[in-house]
Design an enzyme around this catalytic site. Sequence first.
Site, PDB file in Angstrom:
ATOM      1  N   GLY A 269      14.998 -19.708  -5.084  1.00 37.95           N
ATOM      2  CA  GLY A 269      13.467 -18.158  -4.491  1.00 37.95           C
ATOM      3  C   GLY A 269      12.616 -17.470  -5.840  1.00 37.95           C
TER       4      GLY A 269
ATOM      5  N   ALA B 105      13.572 -11.525  -7.847  1.00 41.49           N
ATOM      6  CA  ALA B 105      14.759 -11.155  -8.159  1.00 41.49           C
ATOM      7  C   ALA B 105      14.903 -12.533  -9.113  1.00 41.49           C
ATOM      8  CB  ALA B 105      16.158 -11.292  -7.020  1.00 41.49           C
ATOM      9  N   GLY B 106      13.900 -13.668  -8.029  1.00 40.24           N
ATOM     10  CA  GLY B 106      14.509 -15.272  -8.450  1.00 40.24           C
ATOM     11  C   GLY B 106      14.064 -14.827  -9.907  1.00 40.24           C
TER      12      GLY B 106
ATOM     13  N   PHE C  37       9.942  10.774  -3.017  1.00 39.93           N
ATOM     14  CA  PHE C  37      10.051   9.222  -2.183  1.00 39.93           C
ATOM     15  C   PHE C  37      11.375   9.477  -1.333  1.00 39.93           C
ATOM     16  CE2 PHE C  37       9.381   4.352  -1.607  1.00 39.93           C
ATOM     17  CZ  PHE C  37       7.959   4.447  -2.358  1.00 39.93           C
TER      18      PHE C  37
ATOM     19  N   ASP D  45      17.207 -17.386   5.504  1.00 41.33           N
ATOM     20  CA  ASP D  45      17.681 -18.690   4.729  1.00 41.33           C
ATOM     21  C   ASP D  45      18.985 -18.658   3.678  1.00 41.33           C
ATOM     22  OD1 ASP D  45      15.732 -19.439   6.695  1.00 41.33           O
ATOM     23  OD2 ASP D  45      14.311 -20.213   4.322  1.00 41.33           O
TER      24      ASP D  45
ATOM     25  N   GLN E  54      17.564  -1.604   7.988  1.00 37.43           N
ATOM     26  CA  GLN E  54      16.878  -0.547   7.693  1.00 37.43           C
ATOM     27  C   GLN E  54      15.285  -1.299   8.410  1.00 37.43           C
ATOM     28  OE1 GLN E  54      14.165   0.799   3.755  1.00 37.43           O
ATOM     29  NE2 GLN E  54      16.424   1.819   4.432  1.00 37.43           N
TER      30      GLN E  54
ATOM     31  N   HIS F 297      11.513   0.797   9.361  1.00 37.12           N
ATOM     32  CA  HIS F 297      10.478   1.428   8.289  1.00 37.12           C
ATOM     33  C   HIS F 297      10.079   2.250   9.343  1.00 37.12           C
ATOM     34  CE1 HIS F 297       7.966   3.252   5.648  1.00 37.12           C
ATOM     35  NE2 HIS F 297       8.924   2.563   4.404  1.00 37.12           N
TER      36      HIS F 297
ATOM     37  N   LEU G 210       3.500  -2.787   7.340  1.00 34.38           N
ATOM     38  CA  LEU G 210       3.911  -2.202   6.339  1.00 34.38           C
ATOM     39  C   LEU G 210       2.544  -0.705   5.406  1.00 34.38           C
ATOM     40  CD1 LEU G 210       6.287  -0.059   5.671  1.00 34.38           C
ATOM     41  CD2 LEU G 210       5.848  -0.990   3.418  1.00 34.38           C
TER      42      LEU G 210
ATOM     43  N   GLU H  45       5.757   4.188   2.289  1.00 32.01           N
ATOM     44  CA  GLU H  45       6.068   5.789   2.230  1.00 32.01           C
ATOM     45  C   GLU H  45       5.861   6.232   1.635  1.00 32.01           C
ATOM     46  OE1 GLU H  45      10.523   5.776   2.842  1.00 32.01           O
ATOM     47  OE2 GLU H  45      10.637   7.389   1.175  1.00 32.01           O
TER      48      GLU H  45
ATOM     49  N   HIS I 117      12.462  -3.705   8.809  1.00 34.69           N
ATOM     50  CA  HIS I 117      12.443  -3.438   7.240  1.00 34.69           C
ATOM     51  C   HIS I 117      12.923  -4.519   6.309  1.00 34.69           C
ATOM     52  CE1 HIS I 117       9.471  -2.305   3.801  1.00 34.69           C
ATOM     53  NE2 HIS I 117      10.271  -1.659   3.343  1.00 34.69           N
TER      54      HIS I 117
ATOM     55  N   GLU J  72      16.871  -9.304  -2.840  1.00 29.75           N
ATOM     56  CA  GLU J  72      18.064  -8.634  -0.393  1.00 29.75           C
ATOM     57  C   GLU J  72      18.214  -9.340   0.037  1.00 29.75           C
ATOM     58  OE1 GLU J  72      13.931  -7.563   1.491  1.00 29.75           O
ATOM     59  OE2 GLU J  72      15.326  -7.517   3.591  1.00 29.75           O
TER      60      GLU J  72
ATOM     61  N   ARG K 114      19.053   1.782   2.680  1.00 31.97           N
ATOM     62  CA  ARG K 114      18.739   2.077   1.380  1.00 31.97           C
ATOM     63  C   ARG K 114      17.482   2.792   1.285  1.00 31.97           C
ATOM     64  NH1 ARG K 114      13.910  -0.584  -0.789  1.00 31.97           N
ATOM     65  NH2 ARG K 114      13.295  -1.023   1.276  1.00 31.97           N
TER      66      ARG K 114
HETATM   67  C1  LIG Z   1       5.710  -4.387   3.644  1.00 35.94           C
HETATM   68  C2  LIG Z   1       7.048  -4.741   2.225  1.00 35.94           C
HETATM   69  C3  LIG Z   1       6.870  -2.952   0.667  1.00 35.94           C
HETATM   70  C4  LIG Z   1       8.078  -2.944   0.157  1.00 35.94           C
HETATM   71  N1  LIG Z   1       8.049  -1.754  -0.341  1.00 35.94           N
HETATM   72  C5  LIG Z   1       8.840  -1.826  -1.396  1.00 35.94           C
HETATM   73  C6  LIG Z   1       8.665  -0.677  -2.304  1.00 35.94           C
HETATM   74  O1  LIG Z   1       7.779  -0.047  -2.642  1.00 35.94           O
HETATM   75  N2  LIG Z   1       9.679  -0.569  -3.123  1.00 35.94           N
HETATM   76  C7  LIG Z   1      10.937  -0.897  -2.926  1.00 35.94           C
HETATM   77  O2  LIG Z   1      12.426  -1.367  -3.860  1.00 35.94           O
HETATM   78  N3  LIG Z   1      11.029  -1.719  -2.231  1.00 35.94           N
HETATM   79  C8  LIG Z   1      10.590  -2.670  -0.805  1.00 35.94           C
HETATM   80  N4  LIG Z   1      10.395  -3.251   0.117  1.00 35.94           N
HETATM   81  C9  LIG Z   1      11.577  -4.192  -0.476  1.00 35.94           C
HETATM   82  C10 LIG Z   1      10.849  -5.141  -1.301  1.00 35.94           C
HETATM   83  O3  LIG Z   1      10.006  -5.472  -1.588  1.00 35.94           O
HETATM   84  C11 LIG Z   1      12.118  -6.478  -0.385  1.00 35.94           C
HETATM   85  O4  LIG Z   1      13.306  -6.387  -0.489  1.00 35.94           O
HETATM   86  C12 LIG Z   1      12.298  -7.515  -2.106  1.00 35.94           C
HETATM   87  O5  LIG Z   1      10.947  -7.858  -2.389  1.00 35.94           O
HETATM   88  C13 LIG Z   1      12.980  -8.773  -2.022  1.00 35.94           C
HETATM   89  O6  LIG Z   1      12.642  -9.325  -3.056  1.00 35.94           O
HETATM   90  P1  LIG Z   1      13.640 -11.189  -3.212  1.00 35.94           P
HETATM   91  O7  LIG Z   1      13.484 -11.417  -4.627  1.00 35.94           O
HETATM   92  O8  LIG Z   1      14.790 -10.742  -2.751  1.00 35.94           O
HETATM   93  O9  LIG Z   1      12.684 -12.061  -1.639  1.00 35.94           O
HETATM   94  P2  LIG Z   1      11.564 -11.671  -1.600  1.00 35.94           P
HETATM   95  O10 LIG Z   1      10.283 -11.799  -2.809  1.00 35.94           O
HETATM   96  O11 LIG Z   1      11.291 -12.053  -0.161  1.00 35.94           O
HETATM   97  O12 LIG Z   1      11.378 -13.626  -2.207  1.00 35.94           O
HETATM   98  C14 LIG Z   1      11.976 -14.326  -1.417  1.00 35.94           C
HETATM   99  C15 LIG Z   1      11.679 -15.918  -2.149  1.00 35.94           C
HETATM  100  O13 LIG Z   1      12.963 -16.920  -1.478  1.00 35.94           O
HETATM  101  C16 LIG Z   1      12.236 -18.449  -1.716  1.00 35.94           C
HETATM  102  N5  LIG Z   1      12.657 -19.116  -0.260  1.00 35.94           N
HETATM  103  C17 LIG Z   1      13.583 -18.457   0.966  1.00 35.94           C
HETATM  104  N6  LIG Z   1      14.212 -19.453   1.575  1.00 35.94           N
HETATM  105  C18 LIG Z   1      13.887 -20.422   1.203  1.00 35.94           C
HETATM  106  C19 LIG Z   1      14.367 -22.172   1.209  1.00 35.94           C
HETATM  107  N7  LIG Z   1      15.241 -21.749   2.276  1.00 35.94           N
HETATM  108  N8  LIG Z   1      14.608 -22.599  -0.098  1.00 35.94           N
HETATM  109  C20 LIG Z   1      13.829 -22.321  -0.840  1.00 35.94           C
HETATM  110  N9  LIG Z   1      13.316 -20.987  -1.262  1.00 35.94           N
HETATM  111  C21 LIG Z   1      13.252 -20.442  -0.174  1.00 35.94           C
HETATM  112  C22 LIG Z   1      10.980 -17.935  -1.287  1.00 35.94           C
HETATM  113  O14 LIG Z   1       9.899 -18.947  -1.293  1.00 35.94           O
HETATM  114  C23 LIG Z   1      10.731 -17.041  -1.955  1.00 35.94           C
HETATM  115  O15 LIG Z   1       9.754 -17.262  -3.169  1.00 35.94           O
HETATM  116  C24 LIG Z   1       9.323  -3.376   0.210  1.00 35.94           C
HETATM  117  C25 LIG Z   1       9.406  -4.910   1.644  1.00 35.94           C
HETATM  118  C26 LIG Z   1       8.635  -5.319   2.165  1.00 35.94           C
HETATM  119  C27 LIG Z   1       8.876  -5.869   3.644  1.00 35.94           C
END
Ligand SMILES: Cc1cc2nc3c(=O)[nH]c(=O)nc-3n(C[C@H](O)[C@H](O)[C@H](O)COP(=O)(O)OP(=O)(O)OC[C@H]3O[C@@H](n4cnc5c(N)ncnc54)[C@H](O)[C@@H]3O)c2cc1C
Length: 614
Positions: free
Chosen positions: A10, A14-15, A113, A214, A233, A235, A245, A248, A346, A370, A381
């Site tokens: 990912g 986070a990744g 917020f 996944d 959650q 939203h 979205l 907020e 959300h 996440e 959250r």
């Molecule tokens: C529209 C929206 C607005 C938001 N706004 C805010 C905000 O303002 N503030 C806040 O704190 N939070 C916010 N959130 C929540 C927050 O953005 C997310 O929880 C966070 O960005 C998730 O980051 P992540 O790195 O965990 O996953 P992601 O950014 O979703 O990245 C997941 C990665 O995993 C990879 N992946 C997934 N499955 C596989 C697989 N099987 N094989 C290989 N790769 C895979 C994908 O390619 C991707 O690169 C928001 C969420 C949404 C939906």
Amino acid sequence: MYEHDVIVVGAGGAGLRAAIAAQEEGADVAIVSKLHPVRSHTGAAEGGINAALREGDSWQDHAYDTMKGSDYLGDAPAIETLCKESPKEVIQLEHWGMAFSREDDGRVSQRPFGGLSFPRTTYAGAETGHQLLHTMYEQLVKRGITVYDEWYVSDLAVTDEERPEDRTCHGVVAYDIQSGELSGFRAKEGVILATGGLGQVFDHTTNAVSNTGDGVAMAYRAGVPIEDMEFIQFHPTSLPSTGVLISEGVRGEGGILYNSEGERFMFEYGYASNAGELASRDVVSRAELSEVNEGRGIDDEYVHLDMRHLGEDRITDRLENILHLAKDFEGVDGLEEPMPVKPGQHYAMGGIETDENGETCVGGLYAAGECACASVHGSNRLGGNALPELIVFGKRAGQHAAGKDLGTAEIETGQQGEYELGEVDTPVQPGEVEPAGDAVADGGVAADTGSLSGHDVVEHAVKRERARIQSLMDRDDGVQHAEIRSDVQKSMTRNVNVFREEEGLKQALEDIAEARERYRDVFVKDPSRTFNTDLIQTIETRNILDTAEAITLGALAREEFRGAHWRAEAQERKDDEWLKHTMLSWNDGTPELWYKPVILEGEDKEYEPKIRSY
Ligand SMILES: Cc1cc2nc3c(=O)[nH]c(=O)nc-3n(C[C@H](O)[C@H](O)[C@H](O)COP(=O)(O)OP(=O)(O)OC[C@H]3O[C@@H](n4cnc5c(N)ncnc54)[C@H](O)[C@@H]3O)c2cc1C
């Protein structure tokens, strides 16, 4: 086979943070991602990142707000780690050049917020996630970190000892979307899952189509417990037609919610007499749907969010992106008209059980972002708390996987320490319809792997996965995944939404069981090897089924009303009985329900559960 010290699955916030941290510790690290890094869903985050940066604020206040927001289901060691470390991490982003919005005196701006007692949400207009992702991607490029992008990870290479706590993860199996090649990726030090959310379990969501849970499903099937899955959650401000979205940040800047009578219902009907529109998300979502159910919704579906009074200058300065989203996806001009909004799925508060170092109970397997549950958010959250979670726990997981000593974690993982087994009355047998052939159903490898080298464990997993994919491709008739997926999404939105009752939850379990039955006949229509999205989505659909079932099982078991989880049959929070985490383990294809206690003991105080009002 590819080989690195640390493999990060990912490339979202986070990744990327995990990879940078592991590289800083001297590890040879690689990212494997189904999307190019800057297409990750973190890029869609709008509103901001919480961090106690200013005089008058403190990490302790941030921790208190987070614990209260969690409705006392968060674990204090994880919450306090988040709140202590997020200021340093935000400053690090600033030093890497992130384009934060600023005050006239040059300081990074912070906005109010929902659920926060201090305006501590730092932001970059209404495109905070986009800026964050690009800032970290620059670091990745600068450091020359290897990225295998458009590689879909379909399984983990985990040994098959009986107890998950005795297993080890040696790598992953991934499918090159461009060429159709399946390959093993061996991780000498650790695998970090950072696969993001699972919004596609529902049919009205703010999440991208790539958010199919996944990582959660793969870890679950490999024996890693998943935690508090029922807490989803919704939203309060998603656009009705698409789920896109509306941040907020609009309410943070002063946006107002109205019902069809033109009433400011958050105050008018006492849903949140102090905080009004800026109450916690679960409170506002329930208020909106109550208005619709009472006949005060617009078109029996949504309410209005009005920001016109903020004036064009302020809107274009701080919320310009919102104007584009409302116009492009709903045809509404936010400068001239109120925007229609309704609750949409959300965020998943639950996920893969980890400690505060990102470690799971399976050796060498980590999770962050996440897809993980440390648990910071408990049953609800707070807005702006996910992005700091990515950078704080992404970094910690990366460091720990690369061998840095972060001290002993206070949170225990797996079935060790204090825990109790649970029971839930289900209308159908949950889990696999029939255990999968020669591969053991828990995702471990079928051979006695105790004697195999890490390399051989990965090889074995590749062989098993090749057979599975071949069997999907070999069928020339059957059910297409899209039908199965869409039926489950609809059932989840109908039955496992903001308001939940026993009958609906049982119906959802029946629908999922039927979908599992149909999935046995699933077939991939597209026979090609290159860019076969039909195949990828067929594999993802299985993950949707497993995570949908876990959410519903948790929701059915938890007979209380806490945070985002509302139950018609139990209209109160029951601390005597339910101050505990819902855990699910996948034993030979059958989910096992158990519980572990919540940790309310912080560094220098015990958080005492109080009535949560805003
Ligand atoms: C529209 C929206 C607005 C938001 N706004 C805010 C905000 O303002 N503030 C806040 O704190 N939070 C916010 N959130 C929540 C927050 O953005 C997310 O929880 C966070 O960005 C998730 O980051 P992540 O790195 O965990 O996953 P992601 O950014 O979703 O990245 C997941 C990665 O995993 C990879 N992946 C997934 N499955 C596989 C697989 N099987 N094989 C290989 N790769 C895979 C994908 O390619 C991707 O690169 C928001 C969420 C949404 C939906």
